[in-house]
Write a protein that holds these residues in place. Structure first.
Motif, PDB file in Angstrom:
ATOM      1  N   LEU A   1       0.970  -1.164   0.091  1.00 55.55           N
ATOM      2  CA  LEU A   1       0.072  -0.075  -0.147  1.00 55.55           C
ATOM      3  C   LEU A   1       1.153   1.215  -0.036  1.00 55.55           C
ATOM      4  O   LEU A   1       1.730   1.532   0.755  1.00 55.55           O
ATOM      5  CB  LEU A   1      -0.895   0.021   1.152  1.00 55.55           C
ATOM      6  N   ARG A   2       0.468   2.112  -0.883  1.00 50.18           N
ATOM      7  CA  ARG A   2       1.315   3.557  -0.921  1.00 50.18           C
ATOM      8  C   ARG A   2       0.273   4.581  -0.242  1.00 50.18           C
ATOM      9  O   ARG A   2      -0.745   4.649  -0.681  1.00 50.18           O
ATOM     10  CB  ARG A   2       1.486   4.050  -2.115  1.00 50.18           C
ATOM     11  N   ILE A   3       1.040   5.319   0.817  1.00 42.72           N
ATOM     12  CA  ILE A   3       0.214   6.312   1.428  1.00 42.72           C
ATOM     13  C   ILE A   3       1.104   7.622   1.354  1.00 42.72           C
ATOM     14  O   ILE A   3       2.115   7.519   1.136  1.00 42.72           O
ATOM     15  CB  ILE A   3       0.021   6.010   2.810  1.00 42.72           C
ATOM     16  N   SER A   4       0.214   8.889   1.487  1.00 47.42           N
ATOM     17  CA  SER A   4       0.990  10.200   1.785  1.00 47.42           C
ATOM     18  C   SER A   4       0.264  10.991   2.780  1.00 47.42           C
ATOM     19  O   SER A   4      -0.569  11.831   2.447  1.00 47.42           O
ATOM     20  CB  SER A   4       0.810  10.692   0.130  1.00 47.42           C
ATOM     21  N   PRO A   5       0.835  10.627   4.095  1.00 45.58           N
ATOM     22  CA  PRO A   5       0.258  11.431   5.017  1.00 45.58           C
ATOM     23  C   PRO A   5       0.377  12.685   5.089  1.00 45.58           C
ATOM     24  O   PRO A   5       1.499  13.191   4.703  1.00 45.58           O
ATOM     25  CB  PRO A   5       0.800  10.642   6.323  1.00 45.58           C
ATOM     26  N   TYR A   6      -0.761  13.497   5.469  1.00 43.05           N
ATOM     27  CA  TYR A   6      -0.672  14.896   5.466  1.00 43.05           C
ATOM     28  C   TYR A   6      -0.516  15.617   4.123  1.00 43.05           C
ATOM     29  O   TYR A   6      -0.489  16.932   3.932  1.00 43.05           O
ATOM     30  CB  TYR A   6       0.567  15.443   6.411  1.00 43.05           C
ATOM     31  N   SER A   7      -0.624  14.843   3.222  1.00 38.59           N
ATOM     32  CA  SER A   7      -0.667  15.370   1.732  1.00 38.59           C
ATOM     33  C   SER A   7      -2.041  16.209   1.421  1.00 38.59           C
ATOM     34  O   SER A   7      -2.751  15.757   1.800  1.00 38.59           O
ATOM     35  CB  SER A   7      -0.169  14.269   0.663  1.00 38.59           C
ATOM     36  N   THR A   8      -1.642  17.262   0.716  1.00 41.19           N
ATOM     37  CA  THR A   8      -2.781  18.044   0.094  1.00 41.19           C
ATOM     38  C   THR A   8      -2.926  18.009  -1.310  1.00 41.19           C
ATOM     39  O   THR A   8      -3.676  18.763  -1.971  1.00 41.19           O
ATOM     40  CB  THR A   8      -2.953  19.338   0.514  1.00 41.19           C
TER      41      THR A   8
ATOM     42  N   PRO B   1       8.131  16.932   4.320  1.00 43.27           N
ATOM     43  CA  PRO B   1       8.639  17.574   5.691  1.00 43.27           C
ATOM     44  C   PRO B   1       7.315  17.762   6.274  1.00 43.27           C
ATOM     45  O   PRO B   1       7.417  18.048   7.758  1.00 43.27           O
ATOM     46  CB  PRO B   1       9.108  18.773   5.115  1.00 43.27           C
ATOM     47  N   SER B   2       5.993  17.650   5.877  1.00 44.90           N
ATOM     48  CA  SER B   2       5.046  17.852   6.668  1.00 44.90           C
ATOM     49  C   SER B   2       4.496  16.542   7.476  1.00 44.90           C
ATOM     50  O   SER B   2       3.674  16.794   8.322  1.00 44.90           O
ATOM     51  CB  SER B   2       3.850  18.331   5.654  1.00 44.90           C
ATOM     52  N   ILE B   3       5.103  15.388   7.453  1.00 46.82           N
ATOM     53  CA  ILE B   3       4.636  14.505   8.082  1.00 46.82           C
ATOM     54  C   ILE B   3       5.823  14.509   9.473  1.00 46.82           C
ATOM     55  O   ILE B   3       6.745  14.399   9.572  1.00 46.82           O
ATOM     56  CB  ILE B   3       5.445  12.955   7.549  1.00 46.82           C
ATOM     57  N   PRO B   4       4.980  14.757  10.622  1.00 48.37           N
ATOM     58  CA  PRO B   4       5.661  14.759  11.996  1.00 48.37           C
ATOM     59  C   PRO B   4       6.514  13.454  12.374  1.00 48.37           C
ATOM     60  O   PRO B   4       6.253  12.222  11.901  1.00 48.37           O
ATOM     61  CB  PRO B   4       4.546  15.112  12.952  1.00 48.37           C
ATOM     62  N   ARG B   5       7.398  13.574  12.996  1.00 44.60           N
ATOM     63  CA  ARG B   5       8.410  12.408  13.164  1.00 44.60           C
ATOM     64  C   ARG B   5       7.621  11.359  14.193  1.00 44.60           C
ATOM     65  O   ARG B   5       7.649  10.224  14.002  1.00 44.60           O
ATOM     66  CB  ARG B   5       9.496  13.055  14.298  1.00 44.60           C
TER      67      ARG B   5
ATOM     68  N   SER C   1       5.379  -4.319  11.046  1.00 42.32           N
ATOM     69  CA  SER C   1       6.608  -5.004  11.226  1.00 42.32           C
ATOM     70  C   SER C   1       7.471  -5.531  10.040  1.00 42.32           C
ATOM     71  O   SER C   1       8.272  -5.913   9.867  1.00 42.32           O
ATOM     72  CB  SER C   1       6.464  -6.179  12.020  1.00 42.32           C
ATOM     73  N   ASN C   2       6.487  -5.445   8.672  1.00 36.85           N
ATOM     74  CA  ASN C   2       7.200  -5.790   7.443  1.00 36.85           C
ATOM     75  C   ASN C   2       7.749  -4.751   6.784  1.00 36.85           C
ATOM     76  O   ASN C   2       8.271  -3.691   7.568  1.00 36.85           O
ATOM     77  CB  ASN C   2       6.020  -6.356   6.659  1.00 36.85           C
ATOM     78  N   THR C   3       8.060  -4.800   5.596  1.00 36.55           N
ATOM     79  CA  THR C   3       8.881  -3.629   4.786  1.00 36.55           C
ATOM     80  C   THR C   3       8.127  -2.386   4.788  1.00 36.55           C
ATOM     81  O   THR C   3       7.047  -2.264   4.469  1.00 36.55           O
ATOM     82  CB  THR C   3       9.248  -4.266   3.472  1.00 36.55           C
ATOM     83  N   LEU C   4       9.014  -1.417   5.227  1.00 38.40           N
ATOM     84  CA  LEU C   4       8.805   0.205   4.879  1.00 38.40           C
ATOM     85  C   LEU C   4       9.437   0.707   3.776  1.00 38.40           C
ATOM     86  O   LEU C   4      11.008   0.490   3.801  1.00 38.40           O
ATOM     87  CB  LEU C   4       8.959   0.963   6.280  1.00 38.40           C
ATOM     88  N   ILE C   5       9.114   1.287   2.865  1.00 37.73           N
ATOM     89  CA  ILE C   5       9.752   1.821   1.545  1.00 37.73           C
ATOM     90  C   ILE C   5       9.453   3.424   1.586  1.00 37.73           C
ATOM     91  O   ILE C   5       8.191   3.662   1.826  1.00 37.73           O
ATOM     92  CB  ILE C   5       9.223   1.353   0.252  1.00 37.73           C
ATOM     93  N   TYR C   6      10.589   3.876   1.643  1.00 37.75           N
ATOM     94  CA  TYR C   6      10.476   5.491   1.460  1.00 37.75           C
ATOM     95  C   TYR C   6      10.709   5.851   0.232  1.00 37.75           C
ATOM     96  O   TYR C   6      11.596   5.623  -0.352  1.00 37.75           O
ATOM     97  CB  TYR C   6      11.341   6.061   2.680  1.00 37.75           C
ATOM     98  N   CYS C   7       9.953   6.855  -0.323  1.00 37.35           N
ATOM     99  CA  CYS C   7      10.158   7.503  -1.462  1.00 37.35           C
ATOM    100  C   CYS C   7       9.953   9.325  -1.433  1.00 37.35           C
ATOM    101  O   CYS C   7       9.370   9.578  -0.425  1.00 37.35           O
ATOM    102  CB  CYS C   7       8.977   7.034  -2.672  1.00 37.35           C
ATOM    103  N   ASN C   8      10.499   9.951  -2.376  1.00 41.83           N
ATOM    104  CA  ASN C   8      10.414  11.447  -2.694  1.00 41.83           C
ATOM    105  C   ASN C   8      11.672  12.059  -2.318  1.00 41.83           C
ATOM    106  O   ASN C   8      11.806  12.180  -0.947  1.00 41.83           O
ATOM    107  CB  ASN C   8       9.167  11.830  -1.952  1.00 41.83           C
ATOM    108  N   GLY C   9      12.275  12.562  -3.315  1.00 39.74           N
ATOM    109  CA  GLY C   9      13.313  13.599  -2.981  1.00 39.74           C
ATOM    110  C   GLY C   9      14.726  12.923  -2.371  1.00 39.74           C
ATOM    111  O   GLY C   9      15.589  13.845  -2.100  1.00 39.74           O
TER     112      GLY C   9
END
Length: 361
Positions: A225-232, A269-273, A284-292
C-alpha cells in the motif's frame, strides 16, 4: 559495498538490491492498453530490485487521466505479460500499482458510458488534461452507494487476480495523492454517514476491505500500500493533525494484522516524526520511503534503519541505468519535463545510458 546495492530479503520479498523504482504515470498506454513501448521502458530499468508500475486502473470508471493503462480486460492482461517477462529477464521483481482515480477525473478520459465516481459527490477543485478538449475542470463525481462500493471492492480483487495472471509478483494499492482510497480517508471529502464514513475506523474501511480481500485472493505477501500522510495533493483538504496521525497509525496497525508485504510512504516534511515512529512501531514488515532522495540520503536512511527499502522516481525516469550510475558515481541525465506525458517514445525510452554517452565524447 553500500547497502543500496546489497540484496534485500525480508519475508517474501527477495530482491537483488535495496532500490525500488517508484510508480510514475507516463501516459503511453494508447487506448489504455500496455504496449511494446512500455515493455521496453520497464525492461530498460530492471536494475532496480523492485519496480512498481505506473498507476493502473482496476475498472473503466477509474481511468481518470488520458492514456493510463488498465488491468480489467483480457487484452490488457495479455499486454502486461510482455512487461513482466522483460523485467523478470532483467532479474527484478515487479508489482502492479492499482490506482482508481475517483473524483480526480474527467468524463472525456473515460470510456463511453462511464462517469467518475467518489465517496461523495464533492467535486475536486482544479483542472485535468484531456486529449479531446485540452485542460478541463474536474468532473463532478457520482457518489457511490454501498452497492457501488461493493462493486469497487470486487473490481480491485479481480484486477489483482488479473495482475498475477499477467505475471506480476504482486500489487500495490494506491492510497495516496488524492485518489479514491485517500479520498475515503479524508473527512472533508468523505462525508458519508454509513459504515464507510464518519469515524477513523469507518473511513479506513474501504482501504482495509480491499487489502484484506486481495490478500485472501492472491496472498498477503503479494500486497503493498502506498500512502501520503498529510498530503494536500489533488485537492485533499487538510484536517486536524492529531486525527491524521491517528488515521495512519490505525491503518498501519490493521495492515500489519493482515500481514501485507509493505507500506510505501510518499515522504514530505509535513509528516511529523511521531507519525513516522508510529507507523514503524506497529508495522513489522517492509517500509519503503520515497520522494526527493539522492543516493546519499537514501543510503543514510537505510543505514539508520528508518527505511527498509528506498524508492526513486525521476532518477529512474531519466536514467534507465540508474543503478550503474550509482555504483560508478556517474552524473545523472536531467528530466525532460516537456515529454513526461506525451504520446510516443521521445522522452520515454530514448534517454541515453553511460555507454552511449561515452561514445559521444
Amino acid at each position: 559495498m553500500k547497502k543500496l546495492s546489497m540484496p534485500y530479503v525480508k519475508g517474501s520479498l527477495r530482491l537483488k538490491n535495496h532500490v525500488v523504482m517508484a510508480p510514475m504515470t507516463r501516459s503511453r498506454a494508447l487506448n489504455n492498453l500496455p504496449n511494446e513501448w512500455m515493455a521496453t521502458y520497464y525492461k530498460q530499468r530492471s536494475g532496480a530490485g523492485l519496480i512498481v508500475t505506473e498507476g493502473t486502473s482496476p475498472s473503466p470508471e477509474g481511468l481518470g487521466y488520458p492514456r493510463i493503462p488498465g488491468i480489467f480486460s483480457e487484452a490488457q492482461v495479455e499486454g502486461w505479460k510482455a512487461v513482466t517477462k522483460g523485467v523478470h529477464e532483467g532479474g527484478s521483481r515487479i508489482f502492479l500499482q492499482l490506482m482508481h482515480t475517483g473524483r480526480i477525473a474527467h468524463v472525456a478520459n473515460l470510456p463511453e458510458g462511464y462517469q467518475p465516481v467518489g465517496l461523495s459527490s464533492s467535486k475536486a477543485v482544479g483542472e485535468i488534461f484531456t486529449d479531446s478538449a485540452g485542460m478541463q475542470d474536474y468532473s463532478t463525481p457520482v457518489a457511490l452507494d454501498e452497492q457501488g462500493l461493493t462493486r469497487v471492492i470486487s473490481d480491485f480483487v479481480q484486477a489483482a487476480q488479473n495482475a498475477i495472471r499477467a505475471g506480476f509478483d504482486g500489487v500495490e494499492l494506491h492510497g495516496a495523492n488524492g485518489y479514491l482510497l485517500e479520498q475515503s480517508l479524508n473527512p472533508h471529502v468523505n462525508n458519508r454517514t454509513d459504515n464507510y464514513g464518519g469515524s477513523i475506523r469507518n473511513r479506513s474501511r474501504l482501504t482495509l476491505e480491499i487489502a484484506e480481500k486481495i490478500a485472501d485472493a492472491i496472498g498477503p505477501e503479494k500486497v503493498g500500500l502506498r500512502i501520503s500522510p498529510y498530503s494536500t495533493l489533488s485537492d485533499m483538504p487538510a484536517y486536524e493533525e492529531e486525527e491524521v496521525h491517528q488515521t495512519y497509525a490505525y491503518l498501519s496497525e490493521e495492515l500489519n494484522r493482515l500481514g501485507i508485504a509493505y507500506i510505501h510512504i510518499s515522504d514530505s516534511p509535513s509528516i511529523p516524526r511521531k507519525t513516522h515512529q508510529a507507523i514503524r512501531s506497529v508495522f513489522s514488515n517492509t517500509l519503503i520511503y520515497c520522494n526527493g532522495l539522492t543516493a546519499e540520503t537514501a543510503e543514510a536512511k537505510l543505514q539508520a534503519g528508518s527505511a527498509d527499502l528506498v524508492a526513486f522516481g525521476r532518477s529512474f525516469l531519466a536514467n534507465p541505468d540508474f543503478m550503474r550510475r550509482i555504483e560508478k558515481n556517474a552524473p545523472l541525465n536531467e528530466v525532460d519535463y516537456q515529454t513526461l506525458y506525451t504520446q510516443g517514445m521521445s522522452g520515454y525510452t530514448d534517454y541515453p545510458v553511460l555507454e552511449e554517452l561515452s561514445q559521444l565524447v
